[in-house]
Design a protein around this motif. Structure first.
Motif, mmCIF file in Angstrom:
data_model
loop_
_atom_site.group_PDB
_atom_site.id
_atom_site.type_symbol
_atom_site.label_atom_id
_atom_site.label_comp_id
_atom_site.label_asym_id
_atom_site.label_seq_id
_atom_site.Cartn_x
_atom_site.Cartn_y
_atom_site.Cartn_z
ATOM 1 N N ASP A 1 2.512 0.043 0.647
ATOM 2 C CA ASP A 1 1.783 0.935 1.760
ATOM 3 C C ASP A 1 2.430 0.450 2.962
ATOM 4 N N ILE B 1 1.631 -0.984 -4.922
ATOM 5 C CA ILE B 1 2.128 0.364 -4.391
ATOM 6 C C ILE B 1 2.224 -0.304 -2.879
ATOM 7 N N ILE C 1 -2.106 -2.828 -3.490
ATOM 8 C CA ILE C 1 -1.560 -2.258 -2.647
ATOM 9 C C ILE C 1 -1.310 -2.980 -1.295
ATOM 10 N N THR C 2 -0.213 -3.203 -0.993
ATOM 11 C CA THR C 2 0.201 -4.177 0.059
ATOM 12 C C THR C 2 1.239 -3.650 0.760
ATOM 13 N N LEU C 3 1.648 -4.154 1.998
ATOM 14 C CA LEU C 3 2.534 -3.727 3.103
ATOM 15 C C LEU C 3 3.965 -3.679 3.019
ATOM 16 N N LYS D 1 4.438 10.190 0.815
ATOM 17 C CA LYS D 1 5.629 9.821 1.632
ATOM 18 C C LYS D 1 6.916 9.538 0.561
ATOM 19 N N GLU E 1 0.941 7.503 -0.080
ATOM 20 C CA GLU E 1 2.272 6.706 -0.377
ATOM 21 C C GLU E 1 2.903 7.493 -1.183
ATOM 22 N N SER F 1 2.858 2.910 8.975
ATOM 23 C CA SER F 1 3.515 4.035 10.044
ATOM 24 C C SER F 1 3.382 3.680 11.305
ATOM 25 N N HIS G 1 -7.165 7.255 -0.778
ATOM 26 C CA HIS G 1 -6.275 7.799 0.252
ATOM 27 C C HIS G 1 -5.026 7.012 0.450
ATOM 28 N N ASP G 2 -4.792 5.675 0.383
ATOM 29 C CA ASP G 2 -3.572 4.951 0.513
ATOM 30 C C ASP G 2 -2.712 5.627 -0.695
ATOM 31 N N MET G 3 -3.229 5.635 -1.818
ATOM 32 C CA MET G 3 -2.438 5.949 -3.117
ATOM 33 C C MET G 3 -1.912 7.420 -2.923
ATOM 34 N N ASP H 1 -6.407 -4.224 -2.202
ATOM 35 C CA ASP H 1 -5.715 -3.532 -1.004
ATOM 36 C C ASP H 1 -5.765 -4.755 0.129
#
Length: 250
Positions: free
Chosen positions: A171, A169, A156-158, A231, A228, A174, A223-225, A130
């Motif tokens: 992320d 993924i 997991i990246t932006l 969303k 997303e 927001s 949580h991140d997964m 992440d």
């Protein structure tokens, strides 16, 4: 019978002395020595030891005599002592086996890259990363090599990236991103590396196998997964019902 008595902690001579007392009743040391055909000095030493072990009783008088403790009483005593020793030993071994978890601190970009590459190379099954997209470039080649070798790599990246790794993924933030570029990496579900590559500070990271920290990193990644996925599948509906700031609060 001598072999069985030896198994419960008596020497061979002690076992012979005990059996003599059982067979002939109360005796002096001389009488025991005569009955088992052994030297008096060795017999007296064995009788003294039997007394200390609770296998016979000493009767003081004109002549010191010895009486065997009934076998059922001796066995009950030994069983109790065994249980007590087993309980203590079990607890001591458990304490001795308790793991000590260390925290290894690393500073400097090159040193962190070395630590990350070592852990990637050592991983056997799975790597989850992440990380900020810009910082990811430092580690992407090694992650792609691991992915090609059959290790499941999840990033997991932006923002979108060009990579051969399938499990990526995005992320999307927001809220405005902070100035701190933090990252977390989970290797084989048993080691974590967390740190910061903030340009305004010395890059630093902590490596550990401590289960509490591993648990927290797993929760953050999960949580991140989940966010997303929500969303992607229900983003518009959730924002319509709860407002645009809903995901920011999470």
């Amino acid at each position: 019978m001598i072999e069985h008595l030896k198994r419960i902690g008596l020497t061979e001579l002690e076992a012979k002395c005990y059996l003599s007392l059982i067979e002939h009743g109360e005796q002096t040391g001389y009488e025991v020595a005569k009955n088992i055909s052994s030297s008096r000095s060795n017999v007296y030493s064995s009788l003294s030891s039997l007394s200390k072990k609770g296998a016979c009783q000493v009767i003081e008088g004109k002549s010191t005599t010895y009486v065997a403790v009934a076998i059922e009483e001796l066995i009950s005593k030994l069983q109790l002592e065994f249980k007590q020793s087993a309980t203590i030993l079990n607890e001591e071994i458990k304490r001795a086996k308790q793991k000590e978890y260390h925290f290894y601190n690393t500073q400097g970009l090159e040193a962190i890259k070395s630590v990350v590459n070592r852990n990637i190379a050592h991983s056997k099954k799975e790597i989850i990363v992440d990380i900020d997209t810009d910082a990811l470039t430092y580690f992407l080649p090694a992650l792609e090599e691991a992915d090609k070798s059959g290790i499941k790599v999840t990033i997991i990246t932006l923002s979108p990236i060009e990579t051969t790794i399938e499990n990526v993924i995005i992320d999307m933030p927001s809220a405005p991103s902070s100035e701190t570029t933090s990252f977390s990496m989970l290797f084989d579900q048993e080691k974590v590396l967390i740190g910061s590559l903030d340009k305004n500070l010395v890059p630093s990271a902590v490596e550990t196998k401590h289960p509490a920290l591993i648990h927290e990193v797993k929760l953050a990644i999960r949580h991140d997964m989940i966010m997303e996925k929500l969303k992607a599948d229900f983003g518009d509906e959730i924002e319509a019902k709860y407002g645009k700031d809903f995901f920011t609060l999470l």
